[in-house]
Design a protein around this motif. Structure first.
Motif, PDB file in Angstrom:
ATOM      1  N   GLU A 144       0.819  -1.216   0.000  1.00  0.00           N
ATOM      2  CA  GLU A 144       0.000   0.000   0.000  1.00  0.00           C
ATOM      3  C   GLU A 144       0.852   1.265   0.000  1.00  0.00           C
ATOM      4  OE1 GLU A 144      -2.657  -3.112   1.960  1.00  0.00           O
ATOM      5  OE2 GLU A 144      -0.509  -2.589   1.948  1.00  0.00           O
ATOM      6  N   GLU A 145       2.126   1.136   0.355  1.00  0.00           N
ATOM      7  CA  GLU A 145       3.006   2.299   0.476  1.00  0.00           C
ATOM      8  C   GLU A 145       3.979   2.448  -0.685  1.00  0.00           C
ATOM      9  OE1 GLU A 145       4.774   2.695   4.390  1.00  0.00           O
ATOM     10  OE2 GLU A 145       3.129   1.538   5.267  1.00  0.00           O
ATOM     11  N   HIS A 178       1.264  -7.262   7.354  1.00  0.00           N
ATOM     12  CA  HIS A 178       0.451  -6.854   6.205  1.00  0.00           C
ATOM     13  C   HIS A 178       0.814  -7.641   4.947  1.00  0.00           C
ATOM     14  CE1 HIS A 178      -2.151  -3.495   7.429  1.00  0.00           C
ATOM     15  NE2 HIS A 178      -1.276  -3.338   8.402  1.00  0.00           N
TER      16      HIS A 178
END
Length: 283
Positions: A144-145, A178
């Motif tokens: 996500e980053e 994650h």
């Protein structure tokens, strides 16, 4: 074994009073500030003791995986940032290179070119850091980053593929969870780990969630990692919440009773400080 916390450098005294062995400040916005768009300078800070590690090395606006960005521009920023770190750091301090937005390749850059440029920047950052007796540590980040390097195993493969085997990596429980990286993989690559970040589920302080902090640290220690541990989470009131969080981490860490005497060098790394000089930006 030292256990600390990521927070603004202005909170160093509060963190130490709350029982932390160290405070890990951010470089961007903490040790360097933007004087004008694209121009950075050292912030005016006065730590109560030298720092042993710092995070968030590169601002999101500096695309370090884009070959169209001149390497001299990246070199100029890194020189400013690492000079600011070295001014307040103990010898051998670690500089965590996560900076997900900065290293994202994106759809406009061919993947192979972006990876090659990021490796070139890592090599440059390592050279600049070593001249200042600092150590660059690469942090895998959840997808996500960033679109580049998400797990400890992937970080090791990337570094090996680009002749950067000496560069160590961060093991961050937040990203491990994650990315669903197994604790077996964490243990298998523990010898490559030079720094550890922990948090609990939802990036809450340790002890408030259900993440396997003890199993994570046990896997790293079984694999031979002796790195410091830093809590990286969200706080309502750091000075009030930190003591309990530190107690949880220390209870979970098999090396908690093996802390070095106050003021001793971390991990026995010898000083390599040499006069700073400008490296070749040819990579």
């Amino acid at each position: 074994m030292p256990h600390g916390v990521i927070a603004d450098i202005s909170q160093q005294s509060a963190a130490l009073r709350a029982g932390a062995d160290h405070l890990e400040p951010t470089v961007v916005g903490g040790l360097v500030v933007e004087a004008s768009p694209g121009e950075w300078r050292a912030a005016q800070v006065a730590p109560v003791e030298p720092i042993g590690s710092c995070a968030v090395l590169v601002p999101s606006t500096l695309r370090v995986s884009d070959p169209s960005v001149p390497l001299v521009v990246i070199c100029a920023y890194l020189t400013t940032a690492l000079d600011a770190v070295a001014a307040i750091a103990r010898p051998g301090a670690k500089v965590v290179l996560g900076s997900g937005a900065a290293r994202t390749i994106g759809a406009d850059v061919p993947r192979e070119d972006g990876e090659a440029r990021f490796a070139e920047v890592l090599r440059l950052a390592r050279e600049l850091a070593e001249q200042r007796d600092l150590e660059i540590i690469l942090e895998p980040l959840r997808r996500e980053e960033t679109d580049l390097i998400h797990t400890i195993a992937e970080a090791a493969r990337f570094l090996d593929a680009h002749g950067l085997e000496r560069m160590r990596v961060v093991a961050d429980l937040f990203h491990v969870q994650h990315e669903r990286e197994s604790l077996g993989a964490v243990e298998a690559h523990a010898s490559r780990v030079g720094h550890i970040h922990v948090a609990d589920s939802g990036r809450t302080p340790p002890g408030r969630g259900d993440w396997p902090i003890a199993a994570f640290l046990d896997a790293l220690r079984r694999g031979g990692c002796t790195a410091d541990v830093t809590i990286e989470c969200s706080w309502d009131e750091l000075s009030e919440e930190l003591p309990a969080a530190l107690a949880v981490v220390r209870a979970a860490d098999p090396l908690s009773l093996a802390s070095p005497p106050a003021g001793s060098p971390r991990e026995g790394r010898p000083s390599r400080r040499t006069p700073a000089r400008g490296p070749s930006v040819a990579g």
